[in-house]
Design a protein around this motif. Structure first.
Motif, PDB file in Angstrom:
ATOM      1  N   ASN A  60       0.882  -1.131  -0.016  1.00  0.00           N
ATOM      2  CA  ASN A  60      -0.129  -0.180   0.008  1.00  0.00           C
ATOM      3  C   ASN A  60       0.829   1.250  -0.076  1.00  0.00           C
ATOM      4  O   ASN A  60       1.873   1.091   0.759  1.00  0.00           O
ATOM      5  CB  ASN A  60      -0.943   0.006   1.315  1.00  0.00           C
ATOM      6  CG  ASN A  60      -1.898  -0.980   1.391  1.00  0.00           C
ATOM      7  OD1 ASN A  60      -2.467  -1.526   0.189  1.00  0.00           O
ATOM      8  ND2 ASN A  60      -1.904  -1.762   2.390  1.00  0.00           N
ATOM      9  N   THR A  62       1.549   5.148   1.053  1.00  0.00           N
ATOM     10  CA  THR A  62       1.001   6.220   2.262  1.00  0.00           C
ATOM     11  C   THR A  62       1.681   7.344   1.770  1.00  0.00           C
ATOM     12  O   THR A  62       2.783   7.438   1.741  1.00  0.00           O
ATOM     13  CB  THR A  62       1.731   5.859   3.596  1.00  0.00           C
ATOM     14  OG1 THR A  62       0.690   4.611   4.070  1.00  0.00           O
ATOM     15  CG2 THR A  62       1.198   6.812   4.598  1.00  0.00           C
ATOM     16  N   LEU A  76      -6.402   9.308   8.619  1.00  0.00           N
ATOM     17  CA  LEU A  76      -5.975   8.732   7.442  1.00  0.00           C
ATOM     18  C   LEU A  76      -7.406   8.928   6.484  1.00  0.00           C
ATOM     19  O   LEU A  76      -8.301   9.017   7.036  1.00  0.00           O
ATOM     20  CB  LEU A  76      -5.915   7.083   7.538  1.00  0.00           C
ATOM     21  CG  LEU A  76      -4.638   6.716   8.135  1.00  0.00           C
ATOM     22  CD1 LEU A  76      -4.101   7.174   9.376  1.00  0.00           C
ATOM     23  CD2 LEU A  76      -4.745   5.132   8.347  1.00  0.00           C
ATOM     24  N   GLY A  78      -8.248   7.570   2.707  1.00  0.00           N
ATOM     25  CA  GLY A  78      -7.822   6.486   1.748  1.00  0.00           C
ATOM     26  C   GLY A  78      -8.993   6.043   0.795  1.00  0.00           C
ATOM     27  O   GLY A  78     -10.274   6.276   0.766  1.00  0.00           O
ATOM     28  N   VAL A  96      -8.772   8.961  -3.507  1.00  0.00           N
ATOM     29  CA  VAL A  96      -7.368   9.092  -3.367  1.00  0.00           C
ATOM     30  C   VAL A  96      -7.289  10.526  -3.691  1.00  0.00           C
ATOM     31  O   VAL A  96      -6.326  11.141  -3.160  1.00  0.00           O
ATOM     32  CB  VAL A  96      -6.494   7.941  -3.943  1.00  0.00           C
ATOM     33  CG1 VAL A  96      -5.194   8.206  -3.621  1.00  0.00           C
ATOM     34  CG2 VAL A  96      -6.962   6.471  -3.537  1.00  0.00           C
ATOM     35  N   LEU A 120      -3.980   7.333   1.925  1.00  0.00           N
ATOM     36  CA  LEU A 120      -3.567   6.008   1.264  1.00  0.00           C
ATOM     37  C   LEU A 120      -4.095   5.641   0.144  1.00  0.00           C
ATOM     38  O   LEU A 120      -5.276   5.793  -0.181  1.00  0.00           O
ATOM     39  CB  LEU A 120      -4.315   5.128   2.414  1.00  0.00           C
ATOM     40  CG  LEU A 120      -3.681   5.502   3.927  1.00  0.00           C
ATOM     41  CD1 LEU A 120      -4.275   4.285   4.831  1.00  0.00           C
ATOM     42  CD2 LEU A 120      -2.312   5.632   4.411  1.00  0.00           C
ATOM     43  N   LEU A 122      -4.929   2.116  -1.289  1.00  0.00           N
ATOM     44  CA  LEU A 122      -4.728   0.763  -0.872  1.00  0.00           C
ATOM     45  C   LEU A 122      -4.818   0.100  -2.151  1.00  0.00           C
ATOM     46  O   LEU A 122      -5.561   0.134  -2.992  1.00  0.00           O
ATOM     47  CB  LEU A 122      -6.062   0.757   0.141  1.00  0.00           C
ATOM     48  CG  LEU A 122      -5.998   1.581   1.375  1.00  0.00           C
ATOM     49  CD1 LEU A 122      -7.168   1.713   2.126  1.00  0.00           C
ATOM     50  CD2 LEU A 122      -4.802   0.909   2.431  1.00  0.00           C
ATOM     51  N   SER A 137      -6.479  -2.988   2.787  1.00  0.00           N
ATOM     52  CA  SER A 137      -6.693  -2.580   4.095  1.00  0.00           C
ATOM     53  C   SER A 137      -6.730  -3.795   5.048  1.00  0.00           C
ATOM     54  O   SER A 137      -6.669  -3.876   6.195  1.00  0.00           O
ATOM     55  CB  SER A 137      -8.245  -1.945   4.195  1.00  0.00           C
ATOM     56  OG  SER A 137      -9.356  -2.836   3.778  1.00  0.00           O
ATOM     57  N   TYR A 189     -10.236   7.059  10.154  1.00  0.00           N
ATOM     58  CA  TYR A 189     -10.079   6.735   8.647  1.00  0.00           C
ATOM     59  C   TYR A 189     -11.275   7.559   8.027  1.00  0.00           C
ATOM     60  O   TYR A 189     -12.351   7.271   8.427  1.00  0.00           O
ATOM     61  CB  TYR A 189     -10.025   5.388   8.322  1.00  0.00           C
ATOM     62  CG  TYR A 189     -10.005   4.939   7.011  1.00  0.00           C
ATOM     63  CD1 TYR A 189      -8.865   4.967   6.178  1.00  0.00           C
ATOM     64  CD2 TYR A 189     -11.260   4.571   6.496  1.00  0.00           C
ATOM     65  CE1 TYR A 189      -8.960   4.504   4.832  1.00  0.00           C
ATOM     66  CE2 TYR A 189     -11.402   4.287   4.987  1.00  0.00           C
ATOM     67  CZ  TYR A 189     -10.062   4.251   4.253  1.00  0.00           C
ATOM     68  OH  TYR A 189     -10.104   3.999   2.860  1.00  0.00           O
ATOM     69  N   GLU A 191     -12.899   8.318   4.024  1.00  0.00           N
ATOM     70  CA  GLU A 191     -13.123   7.891   2.704  1.00  0.00           C
ATOM     71  C   GLU A 191     -14.025   8.568   1.806  1.00  0.00           C
ATOM     72  O   GLU A 191     -15.205   8.817   2.301  1.00  0.00           O
ATOM     73  CB  GLU A 191     -13.320   6.238   2.451  1.00  0.00           C
ATOM     74  CG  GLU A 191     -13.009   5.678   1.218  1.00  0.00           C
ATOM     75  CD  GLU A 191     -13.164   4.228   1.024  1.00  0.00           C
ATOM     76  OE1 GLU A 191     -13.344   3.497   0.199  1.00  0.00           O
ATOM     77  OE2 GLU A 191     -13.031   3.524   2.207  1.00  0.00           O
TER      78      GLU A 191
END
Length: 417
Positions: A60, A62, A76, A78, A96, A120, A122, A137, A189, A191
């Motif tokens: 992955n 970062t 985070l 991602g 992303v 991230l 992923l 993940s 996290y 998204e």
């Protein structure tokens, strides 16, 4: 400052589209050229923002913007860069890119966060490549199921372990079952993802705040075994695997409709459904049939109850048709409920930007599921997208992605301060 990021966002969206071009759609193969080149493109954009780029044992990527307090739990942001075969350009990649654009906007505004912000990319979110999804993940959080590293890639034939090693990862490190990042040390996290049902098209809104993602139980290779026979064989003597497959599928649809009427959301998807290509013929009653199944729901108790119903239906149809229904290999992803505080924070940020941002469930499982299941406070934004996903006709407007990026950036400014 969000509008100023439009050229970068559009350039990156166009760049990943060129990398994945596979008419009529997009293919960015996990652990292959498409995913690798997309990661290199985004890493270049991150380095232009002075972010620190590194790859972990799961390969992955970062992209880290350090905070002023190295002890503060990082936030985070991602998603993924792989696609299904001949899918669309925005499923995963848009999230992303939104993360990088949010960081760029905060930098342009003079914000320096106390907590680090990490974007991230992923690996291998899509299950088409190994019959198992959310692999990046899962790798990060030690949630790979037993035997996963031996699964074969649908195109290359390399095992998952070999594929990870070929991209610079360390499958031996993953095999020890210890998370690459301790969930207790992660602040949150987040998204951003295109919507996968036209709920925002219907609501005429650009952005929604996700309440939950479904978990799933998957059987990629269900096998029904009966007996090959002549087409003139009377019905009472037949052990017809194809008709058993049809009855099995319709029984699952009846289950779905029953649950819908009871107000318990779920979904059944049968992606593969066929007699055997090397055996089938117009004048043969098929003795073998194969299909795949994705069964999903938003509550773990509900999902477990549905899985029990699945097994009962398989037994009932098998007995009625005098066939054997072997469900075969199984994989699962836990449902992902979003953290209430993050939902509220995203709603406040959207309100400050004048966005209605309805609160909706996502019909898809995402990497966010694994973070939520690991105990990391998790939140998601959904972006309006016509025509669904996993097809060449995804139709997200860049302005809608920028609207979501604005909500994300404002939330980060407040919560990483």
């Amino acid at each position: 400052m969000i509008a100023a990021q439009r050229p970068m966002v559009q350039s990156l969206l166009d760049g990943v589209a060129r990398i994945g071009a596979d008419p009529p759609g997009i293919t960015r193969e996990a652990y292959g050229r498409g995913e690798n080149e997309a990661m290199a493109l985004l890493a270049g954009a991150a380095q232009a923002l002075d972010l620190d780029c590194s790859f972990d044992a799961g390969a992955n990527l970062t992209m880290r913007w350090p905070g002023t307090d190295p002890e503060a739990p990082p936030i985070l942001v991602g998603s993924h860069l792989d696609s299904v075969v001949q899918g669309g350009n925005f499923d995963g990649a848009a999230g992303v890119i939104a993360g990088l654009a949010a960081v760029a906007a905060l930098q342009a505004s003079g914000v320096r966060p106390r907590a680090g912000i990490e974007v991230l990319a992923l690996r291998c979110e899509e299950a088409v490549w190994f019959g198992l999804g959310l692999i990046g993940s899962r790798s990060l959080l030690a949630r790979l199921p037993a035997g996963a590293l031996a699964l074969p890639h649908a195109r290359s034939g390399l095992t998952l372990g070999q594929s990870i090693a070929a991209c610079g990862g360390d499958p031996a490190r993953l095999a020890n079952g210890v998370p690459l990042r301790d969930p207790k040390t992660l602040g949150a996290y987040l998204e951003v993802h295109i919507e996968q049902a036209p709920q925002l098209i219907e609501a005429e809104q650009a952005v929604a705040i996700c309440l939950a993602n479904p978990g799933n139980v998957r059987h990629p290779r269900i096998r029904i075994s009966g007996e090959d026979a002549h087409t003139g064989l009377p019905h009472r003597f037949r052990r017809d695997a194809a008709l058993a497959g049809a009855e099995f599928a319709l029984a699952l649809e009846r289950l779905w409709l029953e649950e819908d009427r009871a107000g318990r959301p779920m979904a059944v998807t049968i992606g593969r459904f066929h007699t055997l290509a090397d055996r089938h013929a117009m004048t043969v009653v098929p003795g073998q049939f194969e299909l795949s199944l994705d069964l999903r729901a938003y509550d773990p108790t509900h999902l477990a109850r549905l899985e029990a119903r699945l097994q009962a239906i398989a037994a009932e149809v098998g007995a009625a048709r005098d066939v054997t229904i072997a469900l075969g290999e199984r994989s699962a992803a836990a449902p992902g409920a979003m953290e209430a505080g993050i939902v509220a924070g995203l709603a406040r940020a959207a309100g400050k930007l004048g966005l209605a941002a309805p609160r909706l469930n996502s019909p898809g499982s995402h990497d966010a599921n694994n973070f939520a299941a690991a105990g990391v406070p998790t939140g998601m934004l959904l972006v309006r997208n016509a025509n669904g996903s996993h097809n060449p006709h995804e139709a997200m407007a860049t302005d809608d992605l920028l609207a979501a990026t604005g909500v994300l950036a404002l939330f980060l400014a407040e919560h990483a301060a």
